[in-house]
Design a protein around this motif. Structure first.
Motif, short mmCIF file in Angstrom:
data_model
loop_
_atom_site.label_atom_id
_atom_site.label_comp_id
_atom_site.label_asym_id
_atom_site.label_seq_id
_atom_site.Cartn_x
_atom_site.Cartn_y
_atom_site.Cartn_z
N VAL A 92 88.05 64.40 12.42
CA VAL A 92 89.49 64.41 12.18
C VAL A 92 89.99 65.84 12.02
CG1 VAL A 92 91.23 63.84 10.43
CG2 VAL A 92 89.66 62.07 11.24
N VAL A 93 89.28 66.66 11.25
CA VAL A 93 89.72 68.04 11.06
C VAL A 93 89.60 68.83 12.36
CG1 VAL A 93 89.23 70.19 9.83
CG2 VAL A 93 89.17 68.04 8.60
N THR A 94 88.52 68.64 13.10
CA THR A 94 88.37 69.35 14.37
C THR A 94 89.48 68.99 15.34
OG1 THR A 94 85.97 69.50 14.08
CG2 THR A 94 86.82 69.77 16.31
N ASP A 95 89.81 67.70 15.43
CA ASP A 95 90.90 67.28 16.32
C ASP A 95 92.23 67.89 15.89
OD1 ASP A 95 89.12 65.79 17.78
OD2 ASP A 95 89.70 63.86 16.90
N PHE A 96 92.46 67.96 14.58
CA PHE A 96 93.68 68.57 14.05
C PHE A 96 93.74 70.05 14.41
CE2 PHE A 96 95.68 70.86 10.44
CZ PHE A 96 96.98 70.39 10.57
N LEU A 97 92.62 70.74 14.28
CA LEU A 97 92.58 72.18 14.58
C LEU A 97 92.88 72.45 16.05
CD1 LEU A 97 89.41 73.17 12.52
CD2 LEU A 97 91.79 73.67 11.94
N ARG A 98 92.52 71.51 16.92
CA ARG A 98 92.77 71.68 18.35
C ARG A 98 94.20 71.32 18.75
NH1 ARG A 98 87.18 68.59 19.93
NH2 ARG A 98 85.76 70.40 19.74
N ARG A 99 94.96 70.73 17.81
CA ARG A 99 96.31 70.28 18.10
C ARG A 99 97.21 71.44 18.48
NH1 ARG A 99 99.98 67.60 13.32
NH2 ARG A 99 102.02 68.19 14.16
N GLU A 103 81.55 61.66 1.65
CA GLU A 103 81.34 60.21 1.77
C GLU A 103 81.51 59.71 3.20
OE1 GLU A 103 82.84 58.20 -2.21
OE2 GLU A 103 84.17 59.82 -1.59
N GLU A 104 82.39 60.34 3.96
CA GLU A 104 82.55 60.00 5.38
C GLU A 104 82.54 61.31 6.18
OE1 GLU A 104 85.36 56.62 6.29
OE2 GLU A 104 85.92 56.97 4.19
N GLN A 105 81.43 62.02 6.07
CA GLN A 105 81.34 63.37 6.60
C GLN A 105 81.62 63.44 8.10
OE1 GLN A 105 77.79 65.71 5.54
NE2 GLN A 105 77.68 66.34 7.67
N GLY A 106 81.02 62.53 8.88
CA GLY A 106 81.21 62.59 10.32
C GLY A 106 82.66 62.41 10.72
N ARG A 107 83.31 61.43 10.12
CA ARG A 107 84.72 61.20 10.45
C ARG A 107 85.58 62.37 9.98
NH1 ARG A 107 89.32 57.58 8.02
NH2 ARG A 107 90.86 57.99 9.63
N PHE A 108 85.29 62.90 8.79
CA PHE A 108 86.03 64.04 8.27
C PHE A 108 85.96 65.20 9.27
CE2 PHE A 108 86.31 68.08 6.09
CZ PHE A 108 87.38 67.93 5.24
N ASP A 109 84.75 65.53 9.72
CA ASP A 109 84.59 66.65 10.65
C ASP A 109 85.36 66.41 11.94
OD1 ASP A 109 82.92 67.74 8.75
OD2 ASP A 109 81.06 67.20 9.79
#
Length: 269
Positions: free
Chosen positions: A262-269, A254-260
């Motif tokens: 948010v998860v990508t930023d988390f993975l880079r943390r 439903e919010e694919q772009g934001r999901f991607d």
């Protein structure tokens, strides 16, 4: 799709994209790896993205045995070892989160770098001390009625469930397409793992999730209404909450772009 032959001989199908630290996408009940298709390109830009089909689901082997959350977690551990995918981030949508919690219950955080929970409760059934049951209130009677409907009139149970996953009612053809995918899971296998999940209580496992954990929860979720994310954040040792205002149970769609993002930023943390 490639597959790993598990120790009991069952072929576990999976997709494998990109390179880098592994991210393992764990799908929901009666779904399959294909439901992550829209997210794989963005997530695999900097990471190795592995998306398995749980046993009995999608293209994985069909067997009458082993349809429990603990067994699915053991299958994930075998997959990680077979693919040399240690130090992985497990991303669990719905039932996939239950599998992560069962993994931690059985193996601790061995082999894990971090985790992502996507709209799932650690306990389905309601009770006097629990405000975050399935659908806001799921009794033993509700469970029995649902199970009997799945067994004898499966579309009448599953299609409304698919509709309820979305903040806005999806087109009928989309519901039909999703339902067709779910039929790859035999009815008895689907019921076995549903009943196992419904009777599980993973609340005691939450303090043991000692890796950074991202909580992605739809603010319009009909499947798990209320501030479940806030409750989980208080119980987990290291949690980050991201609430998706326009989403129900499937924010990665439903919010694919934001999901991607948010998860990508988390993975880079």
């Amino acid at each position: 799709m490639p597959y790993v032959e598990l120790s009991d001989g069952l072929p576990l199908s999976y997709e494998d994209h990109g390179t880098g630290r592994p991210v393992v996408l764990l799908h929901g009940w009666t779904m399959n790896s294909g439901f992550w298709a829209g997210n794989v390109p963005a997530l695999s830009a900097d990471h190795r993205v592995i998306a398995p089909d749980f046993r009995g689901h999608g293209k994985s082997g069909k067997t009458p045995e082993g349809h429990s959350i603990p067994q699915y977690a053991r299958d994930v551990r075998e997959l990680l070892k077979a693919l040399d995918a240690e130090d992985a981030t497990l991303v669990g949508w719905s039932m996939g989160t239950a599998v992560i919690l069962s993994y931690v219950r059985q193996f601790g955080c061995d082999g894990l770098r971090s985790a992502v929970f996507v709209d799932q409760s650690p306990r389905f059934l309601d009770g006097p001390d629990w405000d975050f049951a399935l659908m806001g209130g799921y009794s033993a009677t509700d469970l029995a009625v649902f199970a009997q409907t799945v067994r004898h009139a499966r579309p009448l149970a599953i299609k409304p469930f698919i509709e309820a996953c979305f903040a806005k009612l999806p087109p009928a053809e989309n519901v039909d397409a999703a339902y067709a995918e779910t039929t790859q899971t035999p009815t008895e296998a689907a019921l076995d793992v549903w009943m196992d999940m419904a009777h599980a209580d993973f609340r005691g496992v939450l303090p043991e999730v000692r890796v950074p954990t991202l909580l992605i929860y739809g603010e319009q979720s009909k499947i798990f209404p209320g501030d479940l994310a806030g409750h989980l954040a208080d119980a987990l040792p290291d949690a980050q909450v991201e609430r998706f205002a326009e989403s129900g149970h499937v924010p990665f769609v439903e919010e694919q772009g934001r999901f991607d993002t948010v998860v990508t930023d988390f993975l880079r943390r």
